[in-house]
Scaffold this active site. Structure first.
Site, PDB file in Angstrom:
ATOM      1  N   GLU A 139      -4.268   8.008   8.854  1.00 51.26           N
ATOM      2  CA  GLU A 139      -2.823   7.939   9.105  1.00 51.26           C
ATOM      3  C   GLU A 139      -2.490   8.504  10.495  1.00 51.26           C
ATOM      4  O   GLU A 139      -1.517   8.108  11.121  1.00 51.26           O
ATOM      5  CB  GLU A 139      -2.039   8.698   8.027  1.00 51.26           C
ATOM      6  CG  GLU A 139      -2.003   8.010   6.667  1.00 51.26           C
ATOM      7  CD  GLU A 139      -1.104   6.765   6.613  1.00 51.26           C
ATOM      8  OE1 GLU A 139      -0.080   6.727   7.323  1.00 51.26           O
ATOM      9  OE2 GLU A 139      -1.443   5.829   5.858  1.00 51.26           O
ATOM     10  N   CYS A 159     -11.141   2.685  -0.670  1.00 51.16           N
ATOM     11  CA  CYS A 159      -9.783   3.059  -0.254  1.00 51.16           C
ATOM     12  C   CYS A 159      -9.502   2.229   0.988  1.00 51.16           C
ATOM     13  O   CYS A 159     -10.346   2.144   1.890  1.00 51.16           O
ATOM     14  CB  CYS A 159      -9.720   4.543   0.066  1.00 51.16           C
ATOM     15  SG  CYS A 159      -8.160   5.032   0.831  1.00 51.16           S
ATOM     16  N   THR A 160      -8.336   1.611   1.027  1.00 49.50           N
ATOM     17  CA  THR A 160      -8.067   0.674   2.124  1.00 49.50           C
ATOM     18  C   THR A 160      -7.891   1.375   3.473  1.00 49.50           C
ATOM     19  O   THR A 160      -7.846   0.720   4.507  1.00 49.50           O
ATOM     20  CB  THR A 160      -6.834  -0.190   1.802  1.00 49.50           C
ATOM     21  OG1 THR A 160      -5.748   0.677   1.416  1.00 49.50           O
ATOM     22  CG2 THR A 160      -7.136  -1.148   0.677  1.00 49.50           C
ATOM     23  N   HIS A 161      -7.786   2.703   3.463  1.00 50.72           N
ATOM     24  CA  HIS A 161      -7.746   3.427   4.730  1.00 50.72           C
ATOM     25  C   HIS A 161      -9.142   3.497   5.389  1.00 50.72           C
ATOM     26  O   HIS A 161      -9.253   3.644   6.595  1.00 50.72           O
ATOM     27  CB  HIS A 161      -7.260   4.867   4.518  1.00 50.72           C
ATOM     28  CG  HIS A 161      -5.779   4.988   4.332  1.00 50.72           C
ATOM     29  ND1 HIS A 161      -5.130   4.553   3.203  1.00 50.72           N
ATOM     30  CD2 HIS A 161      -4.818   5.511   5.145  1.00 50.72           C
ATOM     31  CE1 HIS A 161      -3.831   4.810   3.318  1.00 50.72           C
ATOM     32  NE2 HIS A 161      -3.617   5.381   4.491  1.00 50.72           N
ATOM     33  N   TYR A 205      -0.976   8.550  -2.588  1.00 50.42           N
ATOM     34  CA  TYR A 205      -0.979   8.284  -4.026  1.00 50.42           C
ATOM     35  C   TYR A 205      -2.211   8.932  -4.676  1.00 50.42           C
ATOM     36  O   TYR A 205      -2.199   9.241  -5.862  1.00 50.42           O
ATOM     37  CB  TYR A 205      -1.059   6.770  -4.303  1.00 50.42           C
ATOM     38  CG  TYR A 205       0.250   6.015  -4.189  1.00 50.42           C
ATOM     39  CD1 TYR A 205       1.388   6.572  -3.607  1.00 50.42           C
ATOM     40  CD2 TYR A 205       0.343   4.710  -4.678  1.00 50.42           C
ATOM     41  CE1 TYR A 205       2.564   5.853  -3.519  1.00 50.42           C
ATOM     42  CE2 TYR A 205       1.515   3.992  -4.598  1.00 50.42           C
ATOM     43  CZ  TYR A 205       2.626   4.554  -4.020  1.00 50.42           C
ATOM     44  OH  TYR A 205       3.799   3.838  -3.934  1.00 50.42           O
ATOM     45  N   GLY A 206      -3.256   9.085  -3.870  1.00 42.59           N
ATOM     46  CA  GLY A 206      -4.558   9.505  -4.398  1.00 42.59           C
ATOM     47  C   GLY A 206      -4.578  10.871  -5.046  1.00 42.59           C
ATOM     48  O   GLY A 206      -5.502  11.203  -5.792  1.00 42.59           O
ATOM     49  N   CYS A 222      -4.201  -1.405  -2.174  1.00 47.08           N
ATOM     50  CA  CYS A 222      -4.406   0.022  -2.376  1.00 47.08           C
ATOM     51  C   CYS A 222      -5.283   0.165  -3.614  1.00 47.08           C
ATOM     52  O   CYS A 222      -4.921  -0.320  -4.690  1.00 47.08           O
ATOM     53  CB  CYS A 222      -3.050   0.698  -2.585  1.00 47.08           C
ATOM     54  SG  CYS A 222      -3.158   2.435  -3.054  1.00 47.08           S
ATOM     55  N   ASN A 223      -6.417   0.795  -3.433  1.00 41.00           N
ATOM     56  CA  ASN A 223      -7.333   0.942  -4.566  1.00 41.00           C
ATOM     57  C   ASN A 223      -6.753   1.847  -5.642  1.00 41.00           C
ATOM     58  O   ASN A 223      -6.939   1.609  -6.835  1.00 41.00           O
ATOM     59  CB  ASN A 223      -8.662   1.527  -4.087  1.00 41.00           C
ATOM     60  CG  ASN A 223      -9.466   0.540  -3.281  1.00 41.00           C
ATOM     61  OD1 ASN A 223     -10.317  -0.153  -3.822  1.00 41.00           O
ATOM     62  ND2 ASN A 223      -9.196   0.446  -1.988  1.00 41.00           N
ATOM     63  N   THR A 224      -6.046   2.888  -5.208  1.00 41.08           N
ATOM     64  CA  THR A 224      -5.490   3.851  -6.160  1.00 41.08           C
ATOM     65  C   THR A 224      -4.473   3.149  -7.062  1.00 41.08           C
ATOM     66  O   THR A 224      -4.497   3.298  -8.284  1.00 41.08           O
ATOM     67  CB  THR A 224      -4.819   5.007  -5.389  1.00 41.08           C
ATOM     68  OG1 THR A 224      -5.748   5.486  -4.401  1.00 41.08           O
ATOM     69  CG2 THR A 224      -4.427   6.124  -6.302  1.00 41.08           C
ATOM     70  N   ASP A 253       0.868  -1.192   0.000  1.00 42.31           N
ATOM     71  CA  ASP A 253       0.000   0.000   0.000  1.00 42.31           C
ATOM     72  C   ASP A 253       0.895   1.229   0.000  1.00 42.31           C
ATOM     73  O   ASP A 253       2.098   1.149   0.279  1.00 42.31           O
ATOM     74  CB  ASP A 253      -0.915   0.021   1.238  1.00 42.31           C
ATOM     75  CG  ASP A 253      -1.861   1.231   1.238  1.00 42.31           C
ATOM     76  OD1 ASP A 253      -2.353   1.603   0.155  1.00 42.31           O
ATOM     77  OD2 ASP A 253      -2.080   1.821   2.311  1.00 42.31           O
ATOM     78  N   SER A 254       0.292   2.383  -0.291  1.00 43.57           N
ATOM     79  CA  SER A 254       1.040   3.636  -0.245  1.00 43.57           C
ATOM     80  C   SER A 254       1.425   3.980   1.196  1.00 43.57           C
ATOM     81  O   SER A 254       2.354   4.739   1.426  1.00 43.57           O
ATOM     82  CB  SER A 254       0.185   4.754  -0.830  1.00 43.57           C
ATOM     83  OG  SER A 254      -1.058   4.803  -0.158  1.00 43.57           O
TER      84      SER A 254
HETATM   85  N1  DGL Z   1      -4.902   3.267   0.639  1.00 40.64           N
HETATM   86  C1  DGL Z   1      -4.984   3.926  -0.631  1.00 40.64           C
HETATM   87  C2  DGL Z   1      -6.155   3.385  -1.454  1.00 40.64           C
HETATM   88  O1  DGL Z   1      -6.706   2.352  -1.155  1.00 40.64           O
HETATM   89  C3  DGL Z   1      -5.161   5.423  -0.577  1.00 40.64           C
HETATM   90  C4  DGL Z   1      -4.174   6.253   0.129  1.00 40.64           C
HETATM   91  C5  DGL Z   1      -3.438   7.198  -0.769  1.00 40.64           C
HETATM   92  O2  DGL Z   1      -3.994   8.207  -1.265  1.00 40.64           O
HETATM   93  O3  DGL Z   1      -2.256   6.919  -0.968  1.00 40.64           O
HETATM   94  O4  DGL Z   1      -6.497   3.981  -2.440  1.00 40.64           O
END
Ligand code: DGL
Length: 248
Positions: free
Chosen positions: A150, A181-183, A39-40, A70-72, A7-8
């Site tokens: 975070e 988004c995994t967050h 990353y988003g 990470c979805n992004t 993940d990011s």
């Molecule tokens: N965890 C990332 C996702 O699932 C998003 C966090 C990011 O913006 O890096 O997209």
């Protein structure tokens, strides 16, 4: 079997938690690109480049399977990574879509996708849901949720203000909310109660676990060795992991 989870930042720990607790892998290697989070807000080319660099790291770890938690990254770089890797690489979007189909089969369900700007802009979720025949799909980029998670802020005044900011324009109550988004699973309770606990939440970690069990039915391990790596702030990633996964 050695699994890599990428993940990011620390959001992928929500996916790791589900997989770790299922006792499937002998080794799990987690890598968070904390130095370049989020990353988003980055463009597609940058996201692909960051993911290629992460893949090089995982190649050196001799893993058997990689989950892009990470979805992004899944939205923009999955097909590139699949071409470059000698082991299977799976993302979280396909499993999230399958989970939606399973949990909300009614094509008239009102669906809300929340994710980073880059994931929403990719239209991955919207296009796939539309292709399945879903008629009511709304998508909102909710990037402020990422730094909150975070910072281990999962509820309270700031979270409420952010939700109000993003969700106020909605003129319906969703039947299902895809946490794209995994967050975001860390904010599940707050999001759920914002919508009066009337919406079903789809969480990447649970979805991907079902997906792995389906595609790798014989996996089992009594003990899992966990290792953490990060491009920056490794200690803070480890602290968050200890807290989220209830590690000693
Ligand atoms: N965890 C990332 C996702 O699932 C998003 C966090 C990011 O913006 O890096 O997209």
């Amino acid at each position: 079997m050695r699994l890599g989870v990428f993940d990011s930042g620390s959001g992928g720990l929500s996916v790791l938690k589900s997989i770790y607790e299922a006792k499937l892998f002998s080794d799990i290697i987690y890598y968070g690109d904390m130095a370049r989070l989020p990353y988003g807000s980055k463009d597609k080319e940058s996201i692909i480049q960051f993911c290629i660099e992460a893949l090089e790291f995982f190649k050196s770890q001799k893993i058997d399977l990689l989950i892009i938690a990470c979805n992004t990254a899944s939205a923009h770089a999955l097909s590139t990574l699949q071409k470059l890797a000698s082991f299977p690489v799976i993302g979280v979007i396909e499993s999230g879509i399958l989970a939606t189909q399973k949990k909300l089969p009614d094509l008239n369900s009102k669906l809300l996708v929340i994710a980073t700007k880059a994931t929403i802009a990719s239209n991955e979720y919207q296009n796939r849901l539309q292709a399945l025949g879903y008629r009511h799909i709304s998508a909102i980029a909710t990037p402020l949720f990422v730094p909150l998670v975070e910072e281990n802020i999962f509820d309270g005044e700031i979270v409420q203000s952010c939700m109000h900011h993003y969700f106020k324009p909605l003129d319906f109550n969703p039947d299902g909310i895809i946490l794209g988004c995994t967050h975001f699973p860390l904010l599940s309770q707050a999001i759920s109660s914002y919508f009066n606990n009337q919406s079903l939440l789809i969480h990447s970690g649970e979805a991907i676990l079902d997906y792995i069990k389906l595609h790798f039915p014989t996996l089992k391990s009594n003990h899992t060795e966990l290792s953490f790596y990060a491009s920056s702030d490794l200690q803070s990633l480890k602290n968050t992991a200890r807290f989220w996964l209830n590690l000693p």
